[in-house]
Design a protein around this motif. Structure first.
Motif, short mmCIF file in Angstrom:
data_model
loop_
_atom_site.label_atom_id
_atom_site.label_comp_id
_atom_site.label_asym_id
_atom_site.label_seq_id
_atom_site.Cartn_x
_atom_site.Cartn_y
_atom_site.Cartn_z
N ALA A 1 16.53 14.32 -22.75
CA ALA A 1 18.06 13.96 -22.49
C ALA A 1 18.59 13.18 -23.53
O ALA A 1 20.04 12.98 -23.62
CB ALA A 1 18.24 13.30 -21.05
N TYR B 1 18.18 18.35 -19.64
CA TYR B 1 16.69 17.99 -19.40
C TYR B 1 16.89 16.44 -18.96
O TYR B 1 17.73 15.62 -18.98
CB TYR B 1 15.94 18.08 -20.54
N PRO B 2 15.46 15.91 -18.25
CA PRO B 2 15.40 14.72 -17.70
C PRO B 2 15.70 13.54 -18.68
O PRO B 2 15.33 13.58 -19.81
CB PRO B 2 13.78 14.72 -17.43
N ALA B 3 16.35 12.48 -18.07
CA ALA B 3 16.46 11.14 -18.93
C ALA B 3 15.22 10.32 -18.38
O ALA B 3 14.29 10.78 -17.79
CB ALA B 3 17.67 10.47 -18.18
N ASP C 1 14.39 7.93 -16.39
CA ASP C 1 13.73 7.51 -15.20
C ASP C 1 13.65 9.08 -14.32
O ASP C 1 13.22 8.74 -13.31
CB ASP C 1 15.16 6.80 -14.54
N GLU C 2 13.90 10.08 -15.10
CA GLU C 2 13.58 11.37 -14.27
C GLU C 2 12.13 11.94 -14.60
O GLU C 2 11.60 12.87 -14.13
CB GLU C 2 14.53 12.31 -14.45
N LEU C 3 11.34 11.14 -15.47
CA LEU C 3 10.05 11.85 -15.80
C LEU C 3 9.09 11.78 -14.86
O LEU C 3 9.14 10.68 -13.92
CB LEU C 3 9.61 11.07 -17.07
N GLY D 1 19.44 6.97 -15.88
CA GLY D 1 20.23 7.65 -17.11
C GLY D 1 19.55 7.40 -18.46
O GLY D 1 20.54 7.80 -19.41
N GLY D 2 18.75 6.51 -18.72
CA GLY D 2 18.28 6.12 -19.98
C GLY D 2 17.74 7.16 -21.00
O GLY D 2 17.19 8.08 -20.46
N LEU D 3 18.06 6.95 -22.17
CA LEU D 3 17.56 7.83 -23.32
C LEU D 3 16.59 7.57 -24.16
O LEU D 3 16.53 8.19 -25.31
CB LEU D 3 18.99 8.39 -23.88
#
Lengths: 304, 304
Positions: free
Chosen positions: B104, B110-112, B114-116, B256-258
């Motif tokens: 992201a 695609y995942p940020a 926190d979404e891994l 939402g961190g990148l």
């Protein structure tokens, strides 16, 4: 004839090359550990997601997230215009979210977060449940007897373990009111001394943002003034076994840092009912989401 | 007589209790893995320490550390006055220091960070050396042939591995000039495609702050637009073996961190010449330092 001999040799060497790559070379021992034990394990995240609105002590003030600004245009970077985005964090404290407190948080003679040894990486995980007692008394604190009861069920706590205390306090997370309560489940000073002086654990952790509800924070004072570390704000302890799991310990390495932003992931047995195994969900490539990530001004974070 | 019978019973039950705790209960399988393989391993930190002065792309601006302020008095918390300190971070970007880029960062579908999935925790570590070629050509990029040469020496790369490319670029870290160079060791797009499409690795990592030196950053573009992650700013690859180690993966979980602030620790075989083992240096309690930690205004960080 020479041409055929050359071709034959070329084929021979190509075959040798292929075989040498694909032959069942014995795997190095730590890779065998991965293949046989870690790959099939169930992974459970014990970490809260950090947003500007999670519970935090009012004495630390508030934190703010913003899109990263291009210093030349003073405009935020944007997927459409720039092809990427990044995030600006204004974090009022390193005591935020799921934490690993180094002793220098209270005592400057002991290590800061960047000075902890690399052996803070993966450990046996002990989970001691007090949630039934907390349901009766929201101010219940873990006792030595609770630890001994755990040991009667599961055996002596391993030296060097990480010991997390399950209270189910975090089930109300991220209700900001949580951080204002004066009664909450704690860990008694006697229990801390037993875990460190009798069992020689690496560190303990709890769900609330403080170790105990005494006016002087006597447990945290004893730990940090004596060179011990501790975890705070630990999540999802209702989804890991009391015994038999491992835990990975991760945290950013800010110079002279005094807390913060830790990541704990439990590695549970393959037959455990919670968590995901390697290969069970897409991880490389990851799965596309239904909705696109975008900045939400009201919440102050990127959301879908 | 009754008294003696009671005493006898009491002694008997105490003995049973002690034995049941201390008897050599079989350890759970993952704890055996710790005792037999992980405890005696050598741990090597692959992470740069983050300060406000480390190399970073000028397009991201500068970051600042400060002591945390008491919002009531507007004075910084202080060990002497308050009994503790904490740190305020103003971080202009989450692309800072040793990183884990989620897709992201470039593609919001695609995942940020926190979404891994939680399975980003511990993996086999492959280290492919190109430092000799980089010594001849500072703009050398890893090729498929380099990967195949590694496989001839060590066998096929395991599916799900983390593959780090050793270039020794980071030996000049934290020289801020590093971030301004247009020629630096990279990873070719063909090599990335081979690692992901043929070997199905979890992610690759490199020492510089970009994947390659092409004007369009073609490697990073391919990775992040196709749902892959990557590590950047990896350190100390000269201190880990090319094969046979594991690596732990840690990073804070900002919503939402990148990017950002990752921690990688290599777990190397017990006979490896670098690193520390559990119990080799004091970790609980940690050792007191000779000098006290204090704020250095000029450097903008806490130092000793």
């Amino acid at each position: 004839m020479q041409k055929f001999a050359f071709l034959g040799l070329a084929i021979f060497f190509t075959l040798v090359l292929c075989l040498s790559i694909n032959a069942a070379q014995p795997q190095p021992p730590l890779w065998q550990v991965y293949q046989q034990s870690l790959k099939t394990a169930k992974y459970v995240d014990l970490t809260h997601t950090i947003t500007p609105n999670i519970p935090v002590w009012s004495g630390f003030g508030t934190s703010k997230f913003e899109p990263t600004i291009n210093p030349k245009t003073l405009q935020p970077y944007n997927y459409k215009k720039d092809g990427f985005e990044a995030t600006h964090y204004d974090l009022s404290t390193d005591q935020l979210g799921t934490q690993l407190d180094p002793p220098a948080h209270w005592n400057p003679e002991y290590p800061a977060i960047d000075e902890l040894p690399a052996t803070f990486a993966v450990r046996p995980l002990v989970v001691i449940p007090i949630q039934d007692k907390v349901a009766q008394d929201p101010n219940y604190h873990l006792t030595v007897k609770d630890i001994q009861a755990w040991e009667r069920r599961h055996g002596k706590i391993l030296e060097g373990s990480v010991v997390f205390v399950r209270s189910d306090w975090s089930k109300e997370w991220p209700n900001p009111e949580l951080a204002t309560r004066t009664k909450f489940p704690g860990v008694s000073l006697d229990a801390l001394k037993f875990l460190h002086l009798q069992r020689h654990i690496l560190f303990h952790g709890h769900e609330p943002l403080d170790t105990d509800s005494t006016p002087t924070l006597e447990g945290e004072a004893w730990l940090l003034h004596n060179g011990y570390t501790q975890a705070e704000g630990v999540a999802n302890l209702d989804r890991v076994p009391e015994t038999g799991a491992l835990v990975t310990i991760g945290y950013p390495k800010f110079k002279g840092g005094l807390g913060g932003y830790a990541r704990y992931i439990a590695i549970c047995p393959p037959n455990w009912s919670y968590g995901v195994s390697v290969g069970q969900i897409p991880e490389s490539p990851l799965q596309k989401a239904d909705k696109s990530l975008h900045w939400n001004k009201q919440l102050g974070v990127r959301v879908r």
